[in-house]
Design a protein around this motif. Sequence first.
Motif, PDB file in Angstrom:
ATOM      1  N   TYR A  47       0.825  -1.210   0.000  1.00 11.13           N
ATOM      2  CA  TYR A  47       0.000   0.000   0.000  1.00 11.13           C
ATOM      3  C   TYR A  47       0.859   1.259   0.000  1.00 11.13           C
ATOM      4  O   TYR A  47       0.534   2.249  -0.657  1.00 11.13           O
ATOM      5  CB  TYR A  47      -0.927   0.016   1.218  1.00 11.13           C
ATOM      6  CG  TYR A  47      -1.977  -1.073   1.208  1.00 11.13           C
ATOM      7  CD1 TYR A  47      -2.522  -1.524   0.011  1.00 11.13           C
ATOM      8  CD2 TYR A  47      -2.438  -1.635   2.400  1.00 11.13           C
ATOM      9  CE1 TYR A  47      -3.495  -2.525   0.005  1.00 11.13           C
ATOM     10  CE2 TYR A  47      -3.398  -2.638   2.402  1.00 11.13           C
ATOM     11  CZ  TYR A  47      -3.920  -3.071   1.207  1.00 11.13           C
ATOM     12  OH  TYR A  47      -4.876  -4.055   1.204  1.00 11.13           O
ATOM     13  N   ALA A  50       2.007   1.867  -3.430  1.00 10.57           N
ATOM     14  CA  ALA A  50       0.930   2.298  -4.332  1.00 10.57           C
ATOM     15  C   ALA A  50       0.329   3.635  -3.908  1.00 10.57           C
ATOM     16  O   ALA A  50      -0.298   4.317  -4.710  1.00 10.57           O
ATOM     17  CB  ALA A  50      -0.155   1.233  -4.399  1.00 10.57           C
ATOM     18  N   GLY A  51       0.483   3.994  -2.618  1.00 11.54           N
ATOM     19  CA  GLY A  51       0.008   5.302  -2.162  1.00 11.54           C
ATOM     20  C   GLY A  51      -1.372   5.316  -1.543  1.00 11.54           C
ATOM     21  O   GLY A  51      -2.112   6.294  -1.654  1.00 11.54           O
ATOM     22  N   ARG A  52      -1.724   4.248  -0.858  1.00 13.81           N
ATOM     23  CA  ARG A  52      -3.055   4.191  -0.258  1.00 13.81           C
ATOM     24  C   ARG A  52      -3.196   5.158   0.916  1.00 13.81           C
ATOM     25  O   ARG A  52      -2.283   5.306   1.733  1.00 13.81           O
ATOM     26  CB  ARG A  52      -3.315   2.773   0.247  1.00 13.81           C
ATOM     27  CG  ARG A  52      -4.730   2.599   0.749  1.00 13.81           C
ATOM     28  CD  ARG A  52      -5.044   1.151   1.016  1.00 13.81           C
ATOM     29  NE  ARG A  52      -6.474   0.994   1.177  1.00 13.81           N
ATOM     30  CZ  ARG A  52      -7.096  -0.171   1.245  1.00 13.81           C
ATOM     31  NH1 ARG A  52      -6.407  -1.276   1.152  1.00 13.81           N
ATOM     32  NH2 ARG A  52      -8.396  -0.235   1.378  1.00 13.81           N
ATOM     33  N   VAL A  74      -1.564   8.696  -6.480  1.00 18.10           N
ATOM     34  CA  VAL A  74      -1.726   7.264  -6.747  1.00 18.10           C
ATOM     35  C   VAL A  74      -1.685   6.965  -8.249  1.00 18.10           C
ATOM     36  O   VAL A  74      -0.958   6.075  -8.696  1.00 18.10           O
ATOM     37  CB  VAL A  74      -3.052   6.749  -6.137  1.00 18.10           C
ATOM     38  CG1 VAL A  74      -3.239   5.273  -6.444  1.00 18.10           C
ATOM     39  CG2 VAL A  74      -3.083   6.991  -4.635  1.00 18.10           C
ATOM     40  N   SER A  75      -2.458   7.725  -9.031  1.00 14.54           N
ATOM     41  CA  SER A  75      -2.521   7.432 -10.469  1.00 14.54           C
ATOM     42  C   SER A  75      -1.191   7.758 -11.153  1.00 14.54           C
ATOM     43  O   SER A  75      -0.837   7.134 -12.155  1.00 14.54           O
ATOM     44  CB  SER A  75      -3.668   8.192 -11.131  1.00 14.54           C
ATOM     45  OG  SER A  75      -3.475   9.579 -11.020  1.00 14.54           O
ATOM     46  N   ALA A  78       1.008   4.811 -10.816  1.00  9.77           N
ATOM     47  CA  ALA A  78       0.648   3.796 -11.806  1.00  9.77           C
ATOM     48  C   ALA A  78       1.244   4.156 -13.165  1.00  9.77           C
ATOM     49  O   ALA A  78       1.774   3.299 -13.871  1.00  9.77           O
ATOM     50  CB  ALA A  78      -0.868   3.667 -11.902  1.00  9.77           C
ATOM     51  N   PHE A  83       2.477  -1.283 -10.182  1.00  7.40           N
ATOM     52  CA  PHE A  83       1.227  -2.044 -10.178  1.00  7.40           C
ATOM     53  C   PHE A  83       1.185  -2.917  -8.937  1.00  7.40           C
ATOM     54  O   PHE A  83       2.088  -3.708  -8.689  1.00  7.40           O
ATOM     55  CB  PHE A  83       1.123  -2.935 -11.419  1.00  7.40           C
ATOM     56  CG  PHE A  83      -0.186  -3.679 -11.489  1.00  7.40           C
ATOM     57  CD1 PHE A  83      -1.261  -3.175 -12.196  1.00  7.40           C
ATOM     58  CD2 PHE A  83      -0.350  -4.880 -10.789  1.00  7.40           C
ATOM     59  CE1 PHE A  83      -2.474  -3.851 -12.233  1.00  7.40           C
ATOM     60  CE2 PHE A  83      -1.570  -5.560 -10.821  1.00  7.40           C
ATOM     61  CZ  PHE A  83      -2.626  -5.045 -11.542  1.00  7.40           C
ATOM     62  N   LEU A  84       0.126  -2.754  -8.155  1.00  4.82           N
ATOM     63  CA  LEU A  84      -0.077  -3.604  -6.989  1.00  4.82           C
ATOM     64  C   LEU A  84      -1.227  -4.561  -7.270  1.00  4.82           C
ATOM     65  O   LEU A  84      -2.351  -4.132  -7.516  1.00  4.82           O
ATOM     66  CB  LEU A  84      -0.409  -2.730  -5.756  1.00  4.82           C
ATOM     67  CG  LEU A  84      -0.889  -3.463  -4.506  1.00  4.82           C
ATOM     68  CD1 LEU A  84       0.212  -4.362  -3.931  1.00  4.82           C
ATOM     69  CD2 LEU A  84      -1.366  -2.478  -3.432  1.00  4.82           C
ATOM     70  N   ALA A  85      -0.925  -5.853  -7.260  1.00  8.84           N
ATOM     71  CA  ALA A  85      -2.002  -6.850  -7.340  1.00  8.84           C
ATOM     72  C   ALA A  85      -2.474  -7.054  -5.903  1.00  8.84           C
ATOM     73  O   ALA A  85      -1.711  -7.487  -5.042  1.00  8.84           O
ATOM     74  CB  ALA A  85      -1.486  -8.141  -7.944  1.00  8.84           C
ATOM     75  N   PHE A  86      -3.730  -6.695  -5.658  1.00  8.70           N
ATOM     76  CA  PHE A  86      -4.232  -6.631  -4.279  1.00  8.70           C
ATOM     77  C   PHE A  86      -4.439  -8.006  -3.658  1.00  8.70           C
ATOM     78  O   PHE A  86      -4.856  -8.948  -4.326  1.00  8.70           O
ATOM     79  CB  PHE A  86      -5.572  -5.895  -4.244  1.00  8.70           C
ATOM     80  CG  PHE A  86      -5.464  -4.406  -4.413  1.00  8.70           C
ATOM     81  CD1 PHE A  86      -5.141  -3.858  -5.647  1.00  8.70           C
ATOM     82  CD2 PHE A  86      -5.685  -3.548  -3.347  1.00  8.70           C
ATOM     83  CE1 PHE A  86      -5.036  -2.483  -5.809  1.00  8.70           C
ATOM     84  CE2 PHE A  86      -5.587  -2.176  -3.500  1.00  8.70           C
ATOM     85  CZ  PHE A  86      -5.262  -1.639  -4.727  1.00  8.70           C
ATOM     86  N   PRO A  89      -8.832  -7.665  -3.656  1.00  5.00           N
ATOM     87  CA  PRO A  89      -9.270  -6.680  -4.660  1.00  5.00           C
ATOM     88  C   PRO A  89     -10.655  -6.123  -4.318  1.00  5.00           C
ATOM     89  O   PRO A  89     -11.513  -6.855  -3.835  1.00  5.00           O
ATOM     90  CB  PRO A  89      -9.316  -7.494  -5.957  1.00  5.00           C
ATOM     91  CG  PRO A  89      -8.436  -8.676  -5.710  1.00  5.00           C
ATOM     92  CD  PRO A  89      -8.575  -8.988  -4.257  1.00  5.00           C
ATOM     93  N   MET A  90     -10.849  -4.814  -4.552  1.00  2.70           N
ATOM     94  CA  MET A  90     -12.122  -4.175  -4.214  1.00  2.70           C
ATOM     95  C   MET A  90     -13.186  -4.538  -5.242  1.00  2.70           C
ATOM     96  O   MET A  90     -12.908  -4.692  -6.432  1.00  2.70           O
ATOM     97  CB  MET A  90     -11.980  -2.651  -4.214  1.00  2.70           C
ATOM     98  CG  MET A  90     -11.342  -2.101  -2.978  1.00  2.70           C
ATOM     99  SD  MET A  90      -9.574  -2.384  -3.071  1.00  2.70           S
ATOM    100  CE  MET A  90      -8.973  -1.438  -1.713  1.00  2.70           C
TER     101      MET A  90
END
Lengths: 251, 446
Positions: A47, A50-52, A74-75, A78, A83-86, A89-90
């Motif tokens: 996170y 990715a910048g959560r 965050v974008s 990217a 790329f973070l594979a969660f 995933p939401m």
Amino acid sequence: MLDIKNLRVKLEDEDKIILDGLTLKVPRGEVHAIMGPNGSGKSTLGYALAGRGGYEVTGGSVTWNGDDLLAMEVSERAAAGVFLAFQYPMEIPGVATLTFLRTAMNSLKKARGAKELTTPEFLKVVTAKAKDLGIDKDMLKRPVNVGFSGGEKKRMEILQMTLLEPTLCVLDETDSGLDIDALRVVADGVNKLRGKDRAILVITHYQRLLDYIVPDKVHVLSAGKIQRTGGPELAHELEKSGYAEFTGKAA
Amino acid sequence: MTIAIIKTKAEQQLAAAFERVAASLPGASWVPAMRKAAMGAFVGAGLPHRRIEAWKYTDLRAQLKEAYAPATGKGATLDEKALAAALGPNLAKLPCNRLVFVDGVFVADSSGPTPDLGTDFHFLSIADTLGDPDFDWMTHAFEQTGETKNDPLLALNAAFVTDGVTIRIVEGATLAHPVHLIFLSSSAAPAASNTRNLIRIEKGAHATILESHIAVSGLARQNNSVTALHVCAGAKVQHLKLVAEGAEATHLGTWTADIEADATYNAFQMTESVALARHQLFVTFKGEGAAFNFNAAVLGRGKSHIDTTMVIDHAVPKCTSRELLKCVLDGEARGVFQGRVIVRPGAQKSDGKQMAKALLLSSNAEFDSKPELEIYADDVVCGHGSTVAEIDEDEVFYLCARGIPKRDARALLIEAFAAEAIDAIAHDGIRQALQARLNAWLAAGV
Ligand SMILES: Nc1ncnc2c1ncn2[C@@H]1O[C@H](COP(=O)(O)OP(=O)(O)O)[C@@H](O)[C@H]1O
Ligand SMILES: [Mg+2]
């Protein structure tokens, strides 16, 4: 190269410190694994890269190919190739998977100064890659991750990863929820992405995935720091001895 | 004992305006007396206020600070460019039977094409027919009975009505193109318009009727629009309304519908941040096996106040009603949904469900929802629900992590939320046009 120096991360709303001076380098072209007990901060590391929101960086630095990731939205991260594979995933009700994929691909193309895809171009590449990963066409019409099984969600993460052409891939427990066949398919997908310009960080709790995606290095994360670094054999060692040695240290 | 009622400024202005213009309003025969009685009823009760249950969240007495003078619409011409700009490119190009009203008056020269006229439908301007002995049935259209008995908006509209249209969709016809009623506000001075449409969908006919209430940008308006629908047995109608008269406009809109046996009434409304909107629907089932489906998208920002209040009267057995309201509220916008479902004694196997969902984009936005079920039969299925949510930051993060800029990510999520209502529109061209308007609305300010 991914260069993480002395990274400190705490929860924004609590005093809880999760990463406490983590240092790690992953050169381009290499695959590294991060292993560690539950709750050791593996997902938090993903996170933070990715910048959560909700995770506050209180110290240290993170650069990717020399660019300061922590300074980016965050974008933008990217667009810079992250790329973070969660792990989880939401689900996004109301947004069709195809719409989502197309918006994401074209946003990235735009940010990277490349030409956006036409509808036929987009459909062609998505259909081909989905087929490779054993993803049903109907799934692409459904809302993002809604009603997908654990395994379907993980395949969808890998599909996104192959479509978005990242250079720094972080896979967070991508093996959990997968049966052995799905694991092979997913690992194949990841292995195809291995290349001299790409760095891959595989976060996992078990050594199983690392039989299929053989890492160049294995790091053990515990108590917010990298406690030990070794070759692929370290994963097998941990499989036998468990993490007691490291958690014991923390206790 | 006499009670001194203090009239608000707006009430005084309305009474004075009526004295001034009544003689010049269209309609001979029974019409002047009808207007006078309606005005009398309105003046007696005054503007509705929050102590009246149906107006609990929309205190018109407090909110209507001033009543604008009635638009004359005389000599109105149509500026096609302004019209196309107000409609947006998709709606402007929609193949349809086009009827245009400017400042409350039908403009025959600017209407058309009407490809299905004469075969599948007929229409007449209200101004041309009001009080004509051949159209005496219209007296009924101005009677306020039952649930509409004391309705102040209907009364005001009856007193001041300048024009509108009567439409008849011919028995058994399937209208090839939608009828598009365009109500354009264009006079520069603040003005009020009152229009009324009487629509009859004859037995087994199928039709799509769209009302677009739009304005040349940013005019101060108070528009009171009434459409009364009669859906005959086995007919099927999709009736839609776009309200986009600008941030300075007040839109008071009432739809009444009588639905006969086995008929289907699909209603849709989309409202874009006008200053104040009050949408009323009075739906009555007149025959068994009929269905009413309502979908609405409310898009509010700034200080927009948008109220949707409906009364669904299950007067007969075996009818189905469904309402879905999706409300997107930003800034200090306020959304209101009041849904009253009445199931009359003996109306067994009635099936009524309501759902109102709000997405609040700002901490100053507000949504109030008040369902009311009045059930006097025992074998019925009725339910309602309401949710208020904010944009899910986890979902935004997920989209952004895939490279979608935050603004676009939020727009995508809001669009997905509102789309649930818009997706219910069966007519492809209209659905796409309204989706495009939604996207334009989002692009303008999220
Ligand atoms: N959003 C959060 N709210 C509360 N606690 C959290 C949150 N995220 C992480 N934690 C806590 O921080 C620690 C590390 O979590 P995580 O990074 O998910 O570990 P791992 O992925 O290694 O299992 C755990 O104790 C977890 O409970
Ligand atoms: Mg984890």
